[in-house]
Design an enzyme around this catalytic site. Structure first.
Site, PDB file in Angstrom:
ATOM      1  CD  GLU A 155      -5.846  -0.931   1.924  1.00 24.52           C
ATOM      2  OE1 GLU A 155      -5.833  -1.496   0.818  1.00 24.52           O
ATOM      3  OE2 GLU A 155      -4.810  -0.588   2.521  1.00 24.52           O
ATOM      4  CD  GLU A 162      -0.726  -6.888   3.760  1.00 18.16           C
ATOM      5  OE1 GLU A 162      -0.361  -7.301   4.890  1.00 18.16           O
ATOM      6  OE2 GLU A 162      -0.199  -7.274   2.699  1.00 18.16           O
TER       7      GLU A 162
END
Length: 347
Positions: free
Chosen positions: A169, A314
């Site tokens: 994310e 991430e």
């Protein structure tokens, strides 16, 4: 949305365990890799589980509360980092390339318009959520749309032969969302679940805790007993909701799911509260340095593979754990047994 998620059939468990135990090693000597091999075999209902077309999706979204000061970084960093992902310059790009994972970036709700290009999935619900200090982050209609779009992505990948889906994310302010979700769904105090995120100093951390306490008081949900969808609508980001939808559809399709750190685990907790069998499909990749993550892992009964002090997000922890899953399947499928190698077993 309705999902049909059953715990994997355990009929193969004894045969899988026997296969693991017969490898040329002392019983249990490969530790968590043995549990991982067993899990993969049960999820795939196979004595020879294989990974096919593995993907990692980074879901990006903006949060209305970010402008109120819950993060050390300005909101614009979300879209700038999405551009960095698309240009191949971020940590997750490097790790996916190193380990052979196909990477795509999902615009779940970034406050920016991106030009179409390869590797970008356009799924924007709205240009960022509402400010949960003043109102619910999203409407029930927006929540349903985010869940559905996430689910459709997982179903499309499953239809293309993908059986392993990793989650990452990007969204300035999303550790604050994850802290509020952890508080609402596990009962952990905000004091214990709120961390420095992208690097708040002491004054910034105190402000973040104060603002999140204000948000929790406004929503009025019972700490530890909140309805998962109500909590997600109150505090979530579109990226968190979309991940939850993709996890549910991925589990329904029999995929293994690589769960990254605090924010991805918060999405998994929402999904697991809706369908507890989801946890059987999840590989919990690492323990984040964010303080709230442990409460979420405990609530999920999770034992993460790595503890490296990571707090980047991430999907980096998921990409780093992926070779461990590959190694677990390699020993199960390729390592000699005592019988085939002619090695005497323990007397």
């Amino acid at each position: 949305m309705h999902f049909q998620i059953a715990a994997p059939d355990t009929g193969l468990q004894a045969a899988l365990q026997r296969k693991i135990d017969q490898k040329t090693k002392p019983l249990g000597a490969l530790g968590q890799l043995e549990s991982l091999a067993l899990q993969a075999g049960l999820v795939q209902q196979s004595l020879e589980p294989r990974l096919s077309r593995p993907h990692l999706l980074v879901f990006a979204g903006d949060h209305g509360a970010a402008r109120a000061g819950v993060s050390a970084y300005p909101q614009e960093v979300t879209w700038q980092m999405v551009e960095n992902f698309l240009a191949g310059g971020a940590a997750i790009n490097v790790f996916c390339k190193a380990h052979g994972l196909t990477l795509a970036v999902v615009d779940a709700g970034v406050a920016h318009d991106f030009a179409p290009r390869p590797g970008l999935v356009q799924a924007k619900v709205a240009p960022g959520t509402a400010n949960y200090l003043e109102a619910p982050a999203m409407s029930r209609e927006q929540l349903e749309l985010a869940l559905e779009r996430g689910a459709s992505m997982a179903r499309r990948l499953a239809g293309e032969g993908c059986n392993l889906l990793g989650f990452g994310e990007m969204g300035i302010g999303n550790t604050a969302s994850a802290s509020l979700l952890a508080h609402a769904l596990t009962g952990v105090s905000l004091e214990a679940s709120v961390g420095r995120g992208t690097g708040l100093d002491d004054a910034g951390l105190e402000k973040k805790r104060r603002l999140l306490a204000q948000a929790a008081a406004r929503a009025g949900l019972p700490a530890g007993g909140a309805d998962p969808l109500a909590a997600l609508a109150e505090f979530g980001g579109f990226e968190i909701a979309m991940m939850a939808g993709a996890m549910l559809a991925g589990a329904e399709a029999g995929m293994l799911l690589l769960i990254d750190g605090f924010i991805v685990s918060a999405a998994a907790l929402v999904a697991a509260r809706l369908h507890p069998a989801l946890v059987d499909y999840c590989v919990f990749c690492h323990r984040s340095a964010e303080p709230g993550h442990q409460a979420v892992l405990d609530a999920l009964g999770a034992r993460p593979l790595l503890d490296l002090g990571l707090r980047l997000g991430e999907g980096t922890g998921a990409a780093l754990a992926y070779p461990l899953l590959q190694s677990a399947l390699a020993f199960l499928n390729e390592m000699a047994s005592f019988e085939s190698a002619g090695v005497a077993e323990k007397s």
